[in-house]
Motif scaffolding. Structure first.
Motif, PDB file in Angstrom:
ATOM      1  N   TYR A   1       0.830  -1.204   0.000  1.00 37.35           N
ATOM      2  CA  TYR A   1       0.000   0.000   0.000  1.00 37.35           C
ATOM      3  C   TYR A   1       0.870   1.262   0.000  1.00 37.35           C
ATOM      4  O   TYR A   1       0.566   2.232  -0.700  1.00 37.35           O
ATOM      5  N   SER A   2       1.935   1.237   0.773  1.00 38.39           N
ATOM      6  CA  SER A   2       2.794   2.422   0.897  1.00 38.39           C
ATOM      7  C   SER A   2       3.583   2.688  -0.380  1.00 38.39           C
ATOM      8  O   SER A   2       3.623   3.823  -0.873  1.00 38.39           O
ATOM      9  N   ILE A   3       4.213   1.654  -0.931  1.00 39.73           N
ATOM     10  CA  ILE A   3       5.039   1.834  -2.129  1.00 39.73           C
ATOM     11  C   ILE A   3       4.200   2.290  -3.311  1.00 39.73           C
ATOM     12  O   ILE A   3       4.563   3.240  -4.026  1.00 39.73           O
ATOM     13  N   CYS A   4       3.067   1.635  -3.520  1.00 36.14           N
ATOM     14  CA  CYS A   4       2.207   1.997  -4.654  1.00 36.14           C
ATOM     15  C   CYS A   4       1.639   3.403  -4.488  1.00 36.14           C
ATOM     16  O   CYS A   4       1.506   4.144  -5.470  1.00 36.14           O
ATOM     17  N   PHE A   5       1.306   3.765  -3.255  1.00 39.61           N
ATOM     18  CA  PHE A   5       0.801   5.121  -3.010  1.00 39.61           C
ATOM     19  C   PHE A   5       1.866   6.164  -3.338  1.00 39.61           C
ATOM     20  O   PHE A   5       1.593   7.167  -3.997  1.00 39.61           O
ATOM     21  N   ILE A   6       3.090   5.926  -2.887  1.00 39.01           N
ATOM     22  CA  ILE A   6       4.166   6.894  -3.121  1.00 39.01           C
ATOM     23  C   ILE A   6       4.434   7.057  -4.614  1.00 39.01           C
ATOM     24  O   ILE A   6       4.570   8.181  -5.116  1.00 39.01           O
ATOM     25  N   LEU A   7       4.484   5.958  -5.346  1.00 43.16           N
ATOM     26  CA  LEU A   7       4.763   6.033  -6.781  1.00 43.16           C
ATOM     27  C   LEU A   7       3.643   6.751  -7.532  1.00 43.16           C
ATOM     28  O   LEU A   7       3.903   7.578  -8.416  1.00 43.16           O
ATOM     29  N   ALA A   8       2.388   6.455  -7.179  1.00 42.65           N
ATOM     30  CA  ALA A   8       1.273   7.135  -7.828  1.00 42.65           C
ATOM     31  C   ALA A   8       1.254   8.621  -7.476  1.00 42.65           C
ATOM     32  O   ALA A   8       0.969   9.472  -8.337  1.00 42.65           O
ATOM     33  N   ALA A   9       1.576   8.947  -6.222  1.00 44.14           N
ATOM     34  CA  ALA A   9       1.628  10.349  -5.810  1.00 44.14           C
ATOM     35  C   ALA A   9       2.727  11.097  -6.544  1.00 44.14           C
ATOM     36  O   ALA A   9       2.561  12.262  -6.931  1.00 44.14           O
TER      37      ALA A   9
END
Length: 315
Positions: free
Chosen positions: A203-211
């Motif tokens: 959840y954290s990695i995908c959120f950071i990349l999308a952000a």
């Protein structure tokens, strides 16, 4: 260097409002933003006047309406004053990005506030105000969603990336991830097993990349990457699909399967027996995260499919 998108032909994007003039408020998009401004203002005013926002759910709803009111006011002022060129973010991408976030914020408030707060209130003036605020929240949600539908990219248009389907999906993906973070804010939900910690990492990695993808477009900095921005988007979507697929398997397995220490039935969670106004019990949180994981996986799958079909043109 900003990125724009086209499917077949390059055409000039039509202006939806007459900016830098009071006439902007008489255009359809200007009137829609006035509706957003009024509905969010009325919503938080009704709740604030009777103090009907106790607890985390009430605070979330109040924050949503105040935040949306403030940013919508800024958007209106910028357009009325013709300050788009002086705005620190790309005006091609910012209004629709914000409208999409605001629609999602108001949607969650319109669902969470009445189901976790209003229904537990006793009949009276405070409850009437809370019900009216929920109604105006629904109106605001529809107004923001209408703006997104109105200003999104059409085939043949040259526009900002955030107005395309993949851009809007990025907004959905980051928003859903933020809601997941709220539900897993208690470490005991994931610290008992490495597989659950991996889910949190997903959840954290995908959120950071999308952000990062969103911020690069809002700041018109897509050219700073050492590789083509379209390749970054396609790689991000593919990586996120694979990671979320693993989380969709592991999270329910370790929380709802007895073999892995899970609780398959809600009744087994003693905290779910009490009808508390301001608390979502642990089992419900786990279920909500599982559902939201599935939603985000579908969003990333759609993102991957659309990103593979888009043709990017640097201008």
């Amino acid at each position: 260097m900003p990125v724009t998108v086209t499917r077949t032909t390059i055409t000039t994007t039509s202006s939806s409002t007459v900016v830098g003039s009071p006439r902007a408020l008489t255009q359809p998009l200007g009137l829609l933003r006035l509706l957003q401004l009024v509905s969010t203002c009325v919503a938080f005013s009704l709740v604030a006047s009777v103090g009907a926002y106790t607890g985390p759910m009430g605070h979330w709803a109040m924050f949503t309406w105040c935040f949306c009111f403030a940013v919508t006011l800024i958007v209106l002022v910028v357009e009325l004053a013709g300050l788009q060129a002086h705005f620190p973010l790309s005006w091609r991408n910012f209004p629709i990005t914000y409208a999409c976030y605001a629609a999602l914020f108001c949607l969650t408030s319109s669902i969470i506030y009445p189901t976790t707060y209003v229904q537990f209130m006793s009949h009276g003036r405070s409850r009437d105000h809370a019900i009216a605020a929920t109604t105006f929240s629904c109106v605001a949600c529809l107004a923001y969603a209408t703006e997104v539908a109105w200003t999104r990219a059409r085939p043949g248009e040259v526009t900002g990336y955030m107005a395309t389907v993949p851009g809007l999906l990025k907004v959905l993906e980051t928003f859903v991830a933020c809601v997941i973070f709220v539900f897993i804010s208690d470490p005991y939900l994931y610290q008992r097993a490495p597989a659950l910690e991996w889910c949190v990492a997903v959840y954290s990695i995908c959120f950071i990349l999308a952000a990062v993808a969103i911020l690069l477009n809002l700041g018109e900095c897509t050219g700073v990457l050492p590789f083509p921005f379209p390749s970054f988007l396609s790689g991000l979507a593919l990586l996120s699909v694979l990671m979320y697929a693993s989380a969709l398997v592991l999270w329910p397995l370790y929380h709802f399967n007895e073999k892995y220490g899970g609780q398959p039935r809600r009744a087994w969670d003693s905290g779910c027996g009490s009808r508390h106004t301001h608390i979502v019990c642990t089992w419900d949180r786990k279920l909500a995260v599982a559902v939201l994981t599935g939603i985000n996986l579908l969003a990333y799958l759609a993102d991957l499919a659309h990103s593979a079909r888009l043709v990017f043109v640097k201008v």
